[in-house]
Design an enzyme around this catalytic site. Structure first.
Site, PDB file in Angstrom:
ATOM      1  N   THR A   1       0.836  -1.193   0.000  1.00  0.00           N
ATOM      2  CA  THR A   1       0.000   0.000   0.000  1.00  0.00           C
ATOM      3  C   THR A   1       0.868   1.239   0.000  1.00  0.00           C
ATOM      4  O   THR A   1       1.846   1.326   0.750  1.00  0.00           O
ATOM      5  CB  THR A   1      -0.952   0.031   1.210  1.00  0.00           C
ATOM      6  OG1 THR A   1      -1.667   1.267   1.212  1.00  0.00           O
ATOM      7  CG2 THR A   1      -0.215  -0.134   2.532  1.00  0.00           C
TER       8      THR A   1
ATOM      9  N   GLU B   1      -5.349  -2.860   3.158  1.00  0.00           N
ATOM     10  CA  GLU B   1      -5.295  -3.551   4.447  1.00  0.00           C
ATOM     11  C   GLU B   1      -6.564  -4.353   4.744  1.00  0.00           C
ATOM     12  O   GLU B   1      -6.607  -5.111   5.715  1.00  0.00           O
ATOM     13  CB  GLU B   1      -5.066  -2.539   5.572  1.00  0.00           C
ATOM     14  CG  GLU B   1      -3.696  -1.909   5.597  1.00  0.00           C
ATOM     15  CD  GLU B   1      -3.581  -0.639   4.782  1.00  0.00           C
ATOM     16  OE1 GLU B   1      -2.652   0.144   5.010  1.00  0.00           O
ATOM     17  OE2 GLU B   1      -4.434  -0.418   3.885  1.00  0.00           O
TER      18      GLU B   1
ATOM     19  N   LYS C   1      -5.545  11.064  -3.010  1.00  0.00           N
ATOM     20  CA  LYS C   1      -6.025   9.970  -3.839  1.00  0.00           C
ATOM     21  C   LYS C   1      -6.378  10.521  -5.220  1.00  0.00           C
ATOM     22  O   LYS C   1      -7.316  11.291  -5.375  1.00  0.00           O
ATOM     23  CB  LYS C   1      -7.235   9.298  -3.209  1.00  0.00           C
ATOM     24  CG  LYS C   1      -7.342   7.825  -3.556  1.00  0.00           C
ATOM     25  CD  LYS C   1      -8.333   7.130  -2.660  1.00  0.00           C
ATOM     26  CE  LYS C   1      -8.168   5.624  -2.742  1.00  0.00           C
ATOM     27  NZ  LYS C   1      -9.112   4.924  -1.865  1.00  0.00           N
TER      28      LYS C   1
ATOM     29  N   TRP D   1      -2.998   6.245  -4.481  1.00  0.00           N
ATOM     30  CA  TRP D   1      -2.528   7.135  -3.423  1.00  0.00           C
ATOM     31  C   TRP D   1      -1.250   7.860  -3.842  1.00  0.00           C
ATOM     32  O   TRP D   1      -0.372   7.292  -4.481  1.00  0.00           O
ATOM     33  CB  TRP D   1      -2.232   6.336  -2.159  1.00  0.00           C
ATOM     34  CG  TRP D   1      -3.428   5.797  -1.449  1.00  0.00           C
ATOM     35  CD1 TRP D   1      -3.831   4.505  -1.409  1.00  0.00           C
ATOM     36  CD2 TRP D   1      -4.380   6.532  -0.660  1.00  0.00           C
ATOM     37  NE1 TRP D   1      -4.967   4.374  -0.650  1.00  0.00           N
ATOM     38  CE2 TRP D   1      -5.331   5.598  -0.181  1.00  0.00           C
ATOM     39  CE3 TRP D   1      -4.523   7.875  -0.306  1.00  0.00           C
ATOM     40  CZ2 TRP D   1      -6.383   5.971   0.632  1.00  0.00           C
ATOM     41  CZ3 TRP D   1      -5.576   8.241   0.494  1.00  0.00           C
ATOM     42  CH2 TRP D   1      -6.496   7.303   0.956  1.00  0.00           C
TER      43      TRP D   1
END
Length: 542
Positions: free
Chosen positions: A186, A331, A440, A445
Site C-alpha cells: 500500500t 489492508e 487519492k 494514493w
C-alpha cells in the site's frame, strides 16, 4: 462440545478446481498486449496453472517464496494467481505505475525470487533488473518467438516455453489455510510502502462475502469485465469470486480507453464491471461523443474514489446502468462496505435512494466498524457525528509484512483506516474527511510527504507543503505550496522540472503556489487543514 462436521482448509486452489469441474467450458476472454483477442476456458486455466506449479517445483522454489507479477488483466496473469498461490507460494502483484526506484525497493523488500511481466514492460524491467539482485528468473508473459533477440535482461525466459515444458498433471496440495497466499503493498501511508500479506483463509472468506446477494451478487449467468487492475488489491477479489461462481470473464488488458472498453462490453455481452471513476468518465465521454448505448451492461461497482453524483445520474438515466459504491483499502483485502439498498428503501423515491447510494455503503458481513473520537471513545451511529473510522474482521490486516509500523491495532483489535466518517442506524457509512495527508488521484494514493521531501531538496525552497485539490477527472490532484528561501528566485516550472526522474509522472504536482508563510501549529507541524482553507477557491490549471 465441538461440532461433528468435516474440516477442510480453505484453499485458493479449490476455486479454480471447482470452476474447471463444473464450469469448465465457460469462456475466459482476453485482449492481449499482442493486440489480438484470446479465448480460453476455466478448464484450460486450471491445466495451465498446474503447469506453473510444476514449473516452480522444477526450479525448486520453496513454499512461501514470493513470485512477483508486473502485468495487466489477462488470462496469463489469471493463471499465475492460481498456479503460484495454489502451490503454496506467495503471489506478489507489483504496480507498474510506480516510479522504477520505488518498484525496485518493493521487489527487494518482498524478496521476490521470480518476476513475471507483460512484454510491454520490458523497458521497465531493463531499468530495474540490475537493482533487484534477489530475482533469480525474469519471465516474459509471451511466446518464445515474441522475445527480442537482445533483451538486455539476464536469465529471461518466455512464459509459454517455461510452462510448456511442464506437465499439467498435478494434485493441488492441502496445507494450513492460514499460510500466506498473496502480497500487496500500500502506498496509502507515509514513507516507504508497507506490505499486506493475505492468507488462503482470508482470501476465500473475502471472496465468499463479496459474492453474496447484498454485495456483488455474481452468478454463473453473469459476464464480468474487471477494469480494476489485478495489480491493485487483487482486483478487489474478483479473480477468486469469478472462479467460485463460474461466470464468463472478459479481461481488457492494457487498453482502458472508452472505445476499447465499449467494444468489449458489446461484443462479449458484459453485464457487470468494476473500476475507478476515471475509466468510467472516459467510457461515458466516448458514448456521448458517438451517440451510443449499452445493450447488456447493467451494473458497475465503483471504488478507489467516490463516484461523482453526475456520473451516477448519467449511468442510470442515459444508459440504464446501476452504480454501486464500494469502500475498502489494501489492508482490508479490500472490501469493507458495499452500497446496496435495504428492502425498506426499495419503494423510496429516487432522491432518497440516490442520497443513500452516494454514500460508501453498508458493512459487509465479516467486517465490524466503529467510529471514535480523538480519545478512542466510541461515537453513535446516527449519521451525523463523524469520527475516526476503525475496522476489524477475518480479512483485515493484523500487522504489516516484516512488522513494519509496529503495533497497528487498538486494544479491541480494530485497525485505524485513517478516514473520518459517519455511520447511520442502517449501517450506511459516509467518508467525510481523511486523517492522513495522502492524496487519492484516480484511485491511486500519492504520499504528500514524498512530494514535499523532494521539493525540500531544491536549493531555493525553505518550506513546502503538498495538499490535494478537487479535480473533475481524477477526484484529487496535488499542488505544492512553497515558501522560498531569502534572496532566491525560482519559478513554478523550475520546481516541477526538479521532480523529473524522482517520482512517477502522475505523482508530480499539477501546480506550485508561492506564499510568504505556511501555517504551523504549536508543535511546529504544518497545519494542512488551514492550508486547504487558504486554497478552497483555487482552480487547478487545465
Amino acid at each position: 462440545m465441538l461440532g461433528l462436521m468435516q474440516y477442510h482448509p480453505l484453499m485458493i486452489s479449490s476455486a479454480i478446481e471447482f470452476a474447471a469441474n463444473y464450469h469448465g467450458d465457460t469462456e475466459i476472454v482476453s485482449r492481449r498486449v499482442e493486440g489480438d483477442i484470446h479465448r480460453t476456458s476455466y478448464a484450460e486455466v486450471n491445466r495451465r496453472a498446474k503447469r506453473i506449479a510444476n514449473a516452480l517445483d522444477a526450479m525448486q522454489v520453496a513454499r512461501s517464496a514470493r513470485v512477483g507479477t508486473l502485468a495487466w488483466n489477462g488470462y496469463r496473469h489469471f493463471e499465475l494467481y492460481y498456479g503460484v498461490s495454489g502451490s503454496g507460494r506467495v503471489l506478489h502483484t507489483v504496480n507498474p505505475r510506480l516510479h522504477p526506484e520505488q518498484m525496485a525497493w518493493i521487489i527487494n523488500h518482498a524478496e521476490d525470487e521470480l518476476l513475471c511481466f507483460d512484454i510491454t514492460f520490458l523497458p521497465l524491467i531493463k531499468a530495474i533488473a540490475g537493482h533487484c539482485p534477489g530475482v533469480k528468473h525474469w519471465i516474459a508473459l509471451c511466446d518464445a518467438d515474441k522475445l527480442p533477440a537482445d533483451t538486455g535482461v539476464a536469465n529471461l525466459l518466455s512464459y509459454e516455453a517455461w510452462i510448456g515444458a511442464a506437465s499439467d498433471q498435478y494434485a493441488w496440495p492441502v496445507f494450513d489455510e492460514n499460510l500466506a497466499s498473496s502480497l500487496c503493498y500500500t502506498s496509502g501511508t507515509t514513507g516507504n510502502p508497507k506490505g499486506v500479506l493475505y492468507s488462503h483463509r482470508s482470501t476465500m472468506l473475502h471472496a465468499m462475502a463479496a459474492g453474496s446477494p447484498d454485495v456483488m451478487g455474481l452468478s454463473s449467468r453473469d459476464c464480468v469485465l474487471p477494469v480494476v487492475p489485478m495489480f491493485h488489491v487483487n482486483a478487489w477479489g474478483l479473480p477468486y469470486l469469478m472462479a467460485m461462481v463460474g461466470c464468463k470473464v472478459v479481461f481488457p488488458g492494457a487498453q482502458l480507453d472508452g472505445k476499447s472498453i465499449y467494444e468489449l462490453f458489446e461484443s462479449e455481452q458484459v453485464n457487470f464491471s468494476a473500476g475507478v471513476p476515471t475509466v468510467w468518465q472516459m467510457l461515458i465521454g466516448y458514448l456521448e461523443a458517438n451517440n451510443l448505448s449499452l445493450s447488456t451492461m447493467k451494473r458497475t461497482v465503483i471504488g478507489g474514489s467516490a463516484c461523482p453524483p453526475a456520473m451516477m445520474d448519467t449511468f442510470r438515466e442515459k444508459y440504464g446502468v446501476t452504480v454501486f459504491h464500494a469502500w475498502g483499502m489494501t489492508e482490508m483485502s479490500p472490501l469493507g462496505t458495499y452500497g446496496t439498498l435495504k428492502g425498506k428503501h426499495e419503494l423510496a423515491d429516487w432522491p432518497t435512494q440516490r442520497a443513500l447510494l452516494l454514500k460508501q455503503g453498508r458493512p459487509v458481513c465479516g467486517v465490524d466498524m466503529k467510529i471514535v473520537d480523538p480519545e478512542g471513545n466510541a461515537l453513535p451511529h446516527d449519521g451525523k457525528v463523524s469520527g475516526d473510522l476503525m475496522v476489524r474482521g477475518s480479512w483485515i490486516v493484523k500487522e504489516y509484512f516484516k512488522g513494519e509500523g509496529g503495533q497497528i491495532l487498538d486494544h479491541e483489535g480494530y485497525f485505524s483506516t485513517g478516514d473520518v466518517a459517519n455511520i447511520d442506524a442502517d449501517g450506511f457509512m459516509q467518508i467525510t474527511d481523511r486523517s492522513k495527508d495522502v492524496i487519492k488521484s484516480g484511485g491511486e494514493w500519492i504520499s504528500s510527504i514524498d512530494v514535499e521531501n523532494i521539493a525540500m531538496a531544491h536549493p531555493a525552497v525553505a518550506m513546502a507543503a503538498c495538499i490535494g485539490i478537487r479535480h473533475a477527472k481524477w477526484d484529487e490532484r496535488p499542488i505544492l505550496v512553497v515558501v522560498k528561501k531569502p534572496n532566491t528566485d525560482v519559478s513554478a516550472r523550475e520546481i516541477l522540472q526538479f521532480y523529473d526522474g524522482k517520482i512517477a509522472k502522475w505523482q508530480v504536482p499539477d501546480d506550485v503556489q508561492f506564499v510568504d508563510a505556511i501555517p504551523l501549529g504549536a508543535t511546529g507541524k504544518m497545519q494542512k487543514a488551514k492550508l486547504r482553507e487558504m486554497f478552497v477557491n483555487y482552480a487547478l490549471p487545465q
